[in-house]
Design an enzyme around this catalytic site. Structure first.
Site, PDB file in Angstrom:
ATOM      1  N   GLY A  46       3.552 -12.591 -12.616  1.00 54.61           N
ATOM      2  CA  GLY A  46       3.758 -11.830 -11.395  1.00 54.61           C
ATOM      3  C   GLY A  46       2.453 -11.189 -10.962  1.00 54.61           C
ATOM      4  N   GLN A  51      -2.956  -5.010  -6.877  1.00 55.01           N
ATOM      5  CA  GLN A  51      -3.828  -5.529  -7.938  1.00 55.01           C
ATOM      6  C   GLN A  51      -5.019  -6.299  -7.385  1.00 55.01           C
ATOM      7  OE1 GLN A  51      -0.345  -7.242 -10.351  1.00 55.01           O
ATOM      8  NE2 GLN A  51      -1.832  -6.721 -11.920  1.00 55.01           N
ATOM      9  N   CYS A  99      -0.332  -7.374 -18.587  1.00 55.10           N
ATOM     10  CA  CYS A  99      -0.606  -7.175 -17.170  1.00 55.10           C
ATOM     11  C   CYS A  99      -1.998  -7.715 -16.875  1.00 55.10           C
ATOM     12  CB  CYS A  99      -0.535  -5.689 -16.833  1.00 55.10           C
ATOM     13  SG  CYS A  99      -0.861  -5.310 -15.110  1.00 55.10           S
ATOM     14  N   LEU A 100      -2.137  -8.431 -15.767  1.00 56.64           N
ATOM     15  CA  LEU A 100      -3.444  -8.986 -15.423  1.00 56.64           C
ATOM     16  C   LEU A 100      -4.465  -7.881 -15.139  1.00 56.64           C
ATOM     17  CD1 LEU A 100      -2.270 -11.941 -13.163  1.00 56.64           C
ATOM     18  CD2 LEU A 100      -2.919 -12.011 -15.583  1.00 56.64           C
ATOM     19  N   HIS A 141       8.312  -4.343 -13.519  1.00 58.34           N
ATOM     20  CA  HIS A 141       6.870  -4.245 -13.766  1.00 58.34           C
ATOM     21  C   HIS A 141       6.088  -4.377 -12.450  1.00 58.34           C
ATOM     22  CE1 HIS A 141       3.106  -5.273 -16.195  1.00 58.34           C
ATOM     23  NE2 HIS A 141       2.769  -5.575 -14.947  1.00 58.34           N
ATOM     24  N   GLU A 142       6.424  -5.403 -11.663  1.00 59.67           N
ATOM     25  CA  GLU A 142       5.659  -5.649 -10.429  1.00 59.67           C
ATOM     26  C   GLU A 142       5.876  -4.537  -9.403  1.00 59.67           C
ATOM     27  OE1 GLU A 142       3.352  -7.661 -10.569  1.00 59.67           O
ATOM     28  OE2 GLU A 142       4.067  -8.631 -12.394  1.00 59.67           O
ATOM     29  N   HIS A 145       3.855  -1.404  -9.741  1.00 62.10           N
ATOM     30  CA  HIS A 145       2.494  -1.442  -9.193  1.00 62.10           C
ATOM     31  C   HIS A 145       2.438  -0.864  -7.777  1.00 62.10           C
ATOM     32  CE1 HIS A 145       0.111  -3.528 -12.217  1.00 62.10           C
ATOM     33  NE2 HIS A 145       1.011  -4.476 -12.337  1.00 62.10           N
TER      34      HIS A 145
END
Ligand code: NI
Length: 175
Positions: A46, A51, A99-100, A141-142, A145
């Site tokens: 995701g 981000q 997480c990226l 999670h997404e 953000h």
């Protein structure tokens, strides 16, 4: 186009993002294409617009089989704009997340087991789903953000936060 992913510590990850108001603007389609390319390049499950430094309430997610999450059930590729999440019940599950924006690390994070999410797709069409398991985890999670929340901020036991290759979680490979 593959974009640079901001890493934890960058103040832009801590903003509360703004709702999308126009679906006819070409900028939105460019943003979605860039997010898709960036997530695919990094094998992410995701990605949220903040981000890549874009202050809008847009997330994408989905995975067929993902080497970063080998035991996760498939999640359909989804573009979700201006999302709203409603937990269904109070049950929570712990699960390992990466997480990226926090590369090379994992942590055990509690999330609601089941939830309903509503929002809009890339053409402004309504999405309304009830999900559980890994799908529910990825959405939470997404969407976090979009409110400036990174998964370590949701953790309750920081002894379960560490480098992926050191933690040696069964079935999980380092990114
Ligand atoms: Ni993330």
């Amino acid at each position: 186009m593959i974009r640079e992913v901001l890493r934890m510590g960058d103040e832009r990850l801590l903003r509360v993002a703004r709702p999308v108001e126009r679906f006819d603007a070409p900028e939105l389609q460019v943003l979605l294409a860039d997010m898709h390319d960036t997530m695919a390049h990094l094998d992410g499950a995701g990605l949220a617009a903040p981000q890549i430094g874009v202050d809008l309430r847009v997330v994408i997610f989905g995975c067929e089989s993902n080497p970063r999450y080998p035991q996760a059930e498939p999640v359909p590729y989804t573009v979700l704009i201006n999302p709203e999440l409603t937990p269904l019940g109070e049950d929570e599950e712990d699960g390992w997340e990466g997480c990226l924006s926090v590369p090379g690390m994992r942590g055990l994070v509690p999330r609601f087991s089941r939830l309903r999410y509503v929002g809009l797709d890339e053409r402004g069409g309504r999405i309304d789903r009830v999900v559980d398991g890994f799908h529910a985890r990825v959405v939470q999670h997404e969407c976090d953000h979009l409110d400036g929340i990174l998964y370590p901020m949701r953790m309750r036991d920081m002894s379960l936060f560490g480098f992926t290759d050191v933690l040696n979680i069964p079935g999980v490979v380092d990114e």
